[in-house]
Write a protein that holds these residues in place. Structure first.
Motif, PDB file in Angstrom:
ATOM      1  N   SER A 112       0.820  -1.168   0.062  1.00 40.13           N
ATOM      2  CA  SER A 112       0.122  -0.136  -0.026  1.00 40.13           C
ATOM      3  C   SER A 112       0.943   1.242   0.025  1.00 40.13           C
ATOM      4  CB  SER A 112      -1.194   0.052   1.188  1.00 40.13           C
ATOM      5  OG  SER A 112      -1.809  -1.143   1.263  1.00 40.13           O
ATOM      6  N   LEU A 113       1.994   1.193   0.671  1.00 43.87           N
ATOM      7  CA  LEU A 113       2.877   2.354   0.846  1.00 43.87           C
ATOM      8  C   LEU A 113       3.421   2.446  -0.634  1.00 43.87           C
ATOM      9  CD1 LEU A 113       4.374   1.794   4.271  1.00 43.87           C
ATOM     10  CD2 LEU A 113       2.929   3.792   3.704  1.00 43.87           C
ATOM     11  N   ASN A 114       3.724   1.415  -1.224  1.00 47.15           N
ATOM     12  CA  ASN A 114       4.274   1.477  -2.392  1.00 47.15           C
ATOM     13  C   ASN A 114       3.296   2.303  -3.389  1.00 47.15           C
ATOM     14  OD1 ASN A 114       6.535   0.185  -4.446  1.00 47.15           O
ATOM     15  ND2 ASN A 114       4.505  -0.354  -5.392  1.00 47.15           N
ATOM     16  N   GLY A 115       2.038   1.979  -3.268  1.00 49.01           N
ATOM     17  CA  GLY A 115       1.126   2.281  -4.190  1.00 49.01           C
ATOM     18  C   GLY A 115       1.205   3.728  -3.897  1.00 49.01           C
ATOM     19  N   ILE A 116       0.891   4.377  -2.643  1.00 44.75           N
ATOM     20  CA  ILE A 116       0.904   5.851  -2.312  1.00 44.75           C
ATOM     21  C   ILE A 116       2.072   6.341  -2.865  1.00 44.75           C
ATOM     22  CG2 ILE A 116       0.916   7.259  -0.310  1.00 44.75           C
ATOM     23  CD1 ILE A 116      -0.596   5.213   1.125  1.00 44.75           C
ATOM     24  N   ALA A 117       3.184   5.967  -2.907  1.00 49.00           N
ATOM     25  CA  ALA A 117       4.395   6.656  -3.315  1.00 49.00           C
ATOM     26  C   ALA A 117       4.299   6.608  -4.951  1.00 49.00           C
ATOM     27  CB  ALA A 117       5.437   5.703  -2.962  1.00 49.00           C
ATOM     28  N   LEU A 118       3.867   5.519  -5.388  1.00 47.10           N
ATOM     29  CA  LEU A 118       3.669   5.860  -6.850  1.00 47.10           C
ATOM     30  C   LEU A 118       2.753   6.860  -7.251  1.00 47.10           C
ATOM     31  CD1 LEU A 118       3.405   2.195  -7.910  1.00 47.10           C
ATOM     32  CD2 LEU A 118       5.146   3.587  -8.752  1.00 47.10           C
ATOM     33  N   ILE A 119       1.780   7.045  -6.531  1.00 49.73           N
ATOM     34  CA  ILE A 119       0.790   8.074  -6.941  1.00 49.73           C
ATOM     35  C   ILE A 119       1.413   9.528  -6.567  1.00 49.73           C
ATOM     36  CG2 ILE A 119      -1.382   9.331  -6.439  1.00 49.73           C
ATOM     37  CD1 ILE A 119      -2.402   6.297  -5.789  1.00 49.73           C
ATOM     38  N   GLN A 120       2.151   9.516  -5.399  1.00 54.06           N
ATOM     39  CA  GLN A 120       2.974  10.858  -5.357  1.00 54.06           C
ATOM     40  C   GLN A 120       4.015  11.111  -6.327  1.00 54.06           C
ATOM     41  OE1 GLN A 120       4.532   9.481  -1.675  1.00 54.06           O
ATOM     42  NE2 GLN A 120       3.236  10.792  -0.255  1.00 54.06           N
ATOM     43  N   SER A 121       4.575  10.162  -6.900  1.00 59.56           N
ATOM     44  CA  SER A 121       5.485  10.377  -8.259  1.00 59.56           C
ATOM     45  C   SER A 121       4.539  10.981  -9.214  1.00 59.56           C
ATOM     46  CB  SER A 121       6.071   9.020  -8.402  1.00 59.56           C
ATOM     47  OG  SER A 121       6.867   8.661  -7.255  1.00 59.56           O
ATOM     48  N   GLY A 122       3.405  10.284  -9.652  1.00 57.46           N
ATOM     49  CA  GLY A 122       2.601  10.643 -10.471  1.00 57.46           C
ATOM     50  C   GLY A 122       2.114  12.311 -10.424  1.00 57.46           C
ATOM     51  N   PHE A 123       2.025  12.875  -9.243  1.00 54.41           N
ATOM     52  CA  PHE A 123       1.732  14.329  -8.946  1.00 54.41           C
ATOM     53  C   PHE A 123       2.799  15.076  -8.997  1.00 54.41           C
ATOM     54  CE2 PHE A 123      -2.366  12.251  -7.217  1.00 54.41           C
ATOM     55  CZ  PHE A 123      -3.157  12.467  -8.143  1.00 54.41           C
ATOM     56  N   ASN A 124       3.999  14.334  -9.238  1.00 53.34           N
ATOM     57  CA  ASN A 124       5.431  15.174  -9.138  1.00 53.34           C
ATOM     58  C   ASN A 124       5.825  15.420  -7.865  1.00 53.34           C
ATOM     59  OD1 ASN A 124       7.508  15.889 -10.859  1.00 53.34           O
ATOM     60  ND2 ASN A 124       6.778  18.080 -10.866  1.00 53.34           N
TER      61      ASN A 124
END
Length: 627
Positions: A112-124
């Protein structure tokens, strides 16, 4: 009568509880199976997989099982991310995190943390993303979750690449590729190698980029999926565009475009459309260049608008995340209350078990005699096992005694002569039998004799350890180039004294072997010492490396006289100590060094080969297992 009725009710209650527990256990297994099947389908058939996740969710809600519901939320986060619904994905992950923390579910917490971090990456939000990925990485490292470790390093590299830290990103990708080797049937290798291709292209290394992209497309295990094919073909098209090979750039660009359309991956369609437009512009086909440029521009405008909406939604979700943190204190109080209720329930169950135990007390008494007899039988069997162990230990002691006798025999034979020489020289010195000039020459030779004796004693002790204690092999990952550099530094004075040119050829990438580092060091020490010994002054020693499917080969080549075929056969095939020959500077040996090399190579499942020619000198080839 009342007592019998009460006992009957207790037994019926216990049976009903057991059936309920079995039914619940069956449902939990079904939830696990549905989530596993969905996980396998996320890139292949997301619609079918999504239905399986929804089925698992209904069962978890029906059981009111919060832990399983957290796993469902994590999988919903995964599916929404794959579909590009990042806001829904983030909502699911944020719901899942506190549940996994409460029930100590490290595996799904990390995911789940990995997924959150991926989305944070997507939002730059790259710095936040790297911080979240590193939290996830620590959890996966603690639990040796190689798939999770691979994902974290891969995703950290993406964020580092976005921050233009290309060297750090390449290192992270290489770490991800190394950990992915522990996985079987996973798609991580293809994803990592595609991104390594991007990184090599960014660092102006087109040949390396082509190598990685083609490696993805020709992979047999695992086969690349449509998303990975689209991505790799984009990379090939971009690379050939930069190499001015416009026909190949067009061919691979159109292949990528078709796969991107099948995947409904808007970002990939926009990216490849722009590349194809540039290709046609270079080929002076301005109409097609305009058409693909228009597709790219329209999609980029759409993505820009979506990004603005996502930014707003992300800020709203961040505020909800703060509200969730405020609820943590309330949840903790509820957890404490639940624990108190559990204690009361367990006490009640313990009382029921005590009553049931009383009912079976008479039965246990009747069976006590049989149990005692069985215990005696087990005792007798144990005595037999101990007797067999004593016999085996006696055999081991006899073997140790034989090794001890062999060691004393070697020491008495090999130490008597050099010690007698030293004693004779000292007695002559005591009688003042040497002139000052002769004394300096004699003591120089005496110093060489003492050094030779010391080396021989070290070899004897190493050999004795292997014979008497049984050498234990602790396999680990060893950087072979660095190990040889370290050993060469140890012999630097002898190398310089003979004015030998020593070369250790560095490779483009680090070569790791799988070996016991202590035994590997002794192998290298003996072979480099041997090379120095038999190299003429002002000669040359070179160390180079080759690779096969399973091995890393280390080639130690020294100039000097050619070995006879008989001597080569003795070195390769005799499993006992050999007669040592003097070196080019009259260095003496023990004859044990090569015996140690062969024994330690056998321990590490390695191989030894030897070539010797008049033109090139002597080359020892040692093969270690590749890590």
């Amino acid at each position: 009568m009342k007592v019998h009725i009460q006992l009957l009710l207790i037994v019926l209650f216990a049976i009903a509880s057991q059936h309920a527990a079995q039914a619940q256990q069956s449902t939990l297994k079904k939830i696990d199976l549905l989530l596993k099947e969905a996980d396998n389908l996320k890139y292949k058939s997301d619609s079918i997989g999504f239905l399986k996740v929804e089925q698992a969710k209904k069962l978890a809600v029906k059981l009111n099982n919060k832990a399983k519901l957290g796993e469902v939320y994590t999988m919903l986060g995964v599916y929404n991310y794959v579909k590009g619904s990042y806001n829904l994905s983030l909502q699911m992950y944020l719901k899942a995190v506190p549940i996994h923390e409460k029930y100590n579910n490290d595996k799904d917490l990390a995911r789940s943390l990995n997924g959150i971090a991926l989305i944070q990456s997507g939002f730059n939000q790259m710095d936040e993303a790297i911080s979240t990925f590193e939290k996830c990485l620590q959890i996966d490292l603690k639990n040796k979750n190689y798939l999770g470790i691979t994902r974290c390093y891969f995703n950290i590299s993406l964020a580092q690449g976005a921050l233009k830290a290309y060297d750090e990103a390449t290192v992270s990708l290489q770490k991800a590729l190394r950990y992915s080797k522990f996985l079987e049937g996973e798609e991580s290798n293809n994803m990592i190698e595609s991104k390594l291709g991007d990184m090599m292209l960014t660092r102006n290394k087109p040949d390396s980029a082509l190598y990685y992209y083609n490696k993805v497309l020709t992979s047999k295990q695992p086969l690349p999926n449509n998303w990975e094919k689209a991505y790799a073909y984009i990379g090939l098209s971009q690379t050939f565009l930069e190499l001015n090979d416009y026909d190949k750039a067009e061919e691979y660009g159109l292949l990528s475009y078709s796969y991107a359309l099948k995947n409904t991956a808007i970002v990939d369609v926009a990216r490849i459309s722009k590349i194809i437009s540039e290709v046609y512009y270079k080929k002076s086909d301005f109409k097609k260049a305009y058409d693909y440029r228009k597709i790219s521009s329209d999609l980029e405008d759409s993505l820009y608008s979506e990004k603005k909406i996502n930014d707003i939604n992300y800020l709203q979700l961040k505020s909800k995340e703060v509200e969730n943190l405020k609820l943590v204190s309330t949840n903790q109080k509820k957890v404490q209350e639940a624990k108190r209720n559990q204690i009361i329930m367990y006490s009640f169950v313990a009382l029921i078990l005590l009553l049931i135990g009383t009912l079976f007390l008479a039965w246990r008494t009747a069976k006590l005699k049989d149990a005692f007899n069985r215990k005696l039988t087990l005792k007798n069997e144990d005595i037999k096992r101990q007797k067999a162990l004593i016999i085996r230990q006696n055999k081991d002691l006899l073997s140790l005694n034989e090794s001890k006798n062999q060691l004393f025999s070697i020491i008495s034979h090999d130490l008597r002569s050099p010690l007698n020489t030293i004693i004779q020289v000292l007695e002559l010195q005591k009688e003042h039998a040497f002139s000052p000039e002769l004394q300096e020459e004699v003591f120089e030779k005496l110093h060489l004799q003492a050094q030779s004796t010391s080396r021989m004693l070290n070899d004897l002790l190493e050999w004795a350890n292997t014979q008497m204690d049984g050498q234990k092999v602790n396999f680990e990952s060893v950087d072979i180039y660095s190990l040889i550099e370290h050993v060469a530094d140890f012999y630097r004075e002898e190398i310089n004294e003979k004015q030998i040119k020593f070369q250790n050829f560095e490779q483009d990438q680090v070569l790791f072997i799988n070996a016991d580092i202590g035994q590997a060091r002794i192998i290298i020490q003996n072979l480099i010492s041997n090379a120095i010994k038999f190299t003429n002054p002002s000669g040359k020693i070179s160390v180079s490396y080759t690779e096969s499917d399973d091995y890393v080969e280390v080639h130690i080549l020294n100039t000097g006289k050619k070995l006879s075929e008989e001597r080569i056969d003795q070195i390769l095939n005799r499993q006992q100590r050999m007669t040592s020959e003097d070196g080019t500077a009259f260095e003496e040996g023990t004859g044990l060094g090569l015996l140690l090399v062969k024994q330690f190579l056998a321990n590490n499942r390695g191989r030894l080969d030897l070539k010797s020619t008049v033109e090139n000198g002597t080359e020892f080839i040692i093969s270690f297992l590749k890590n």
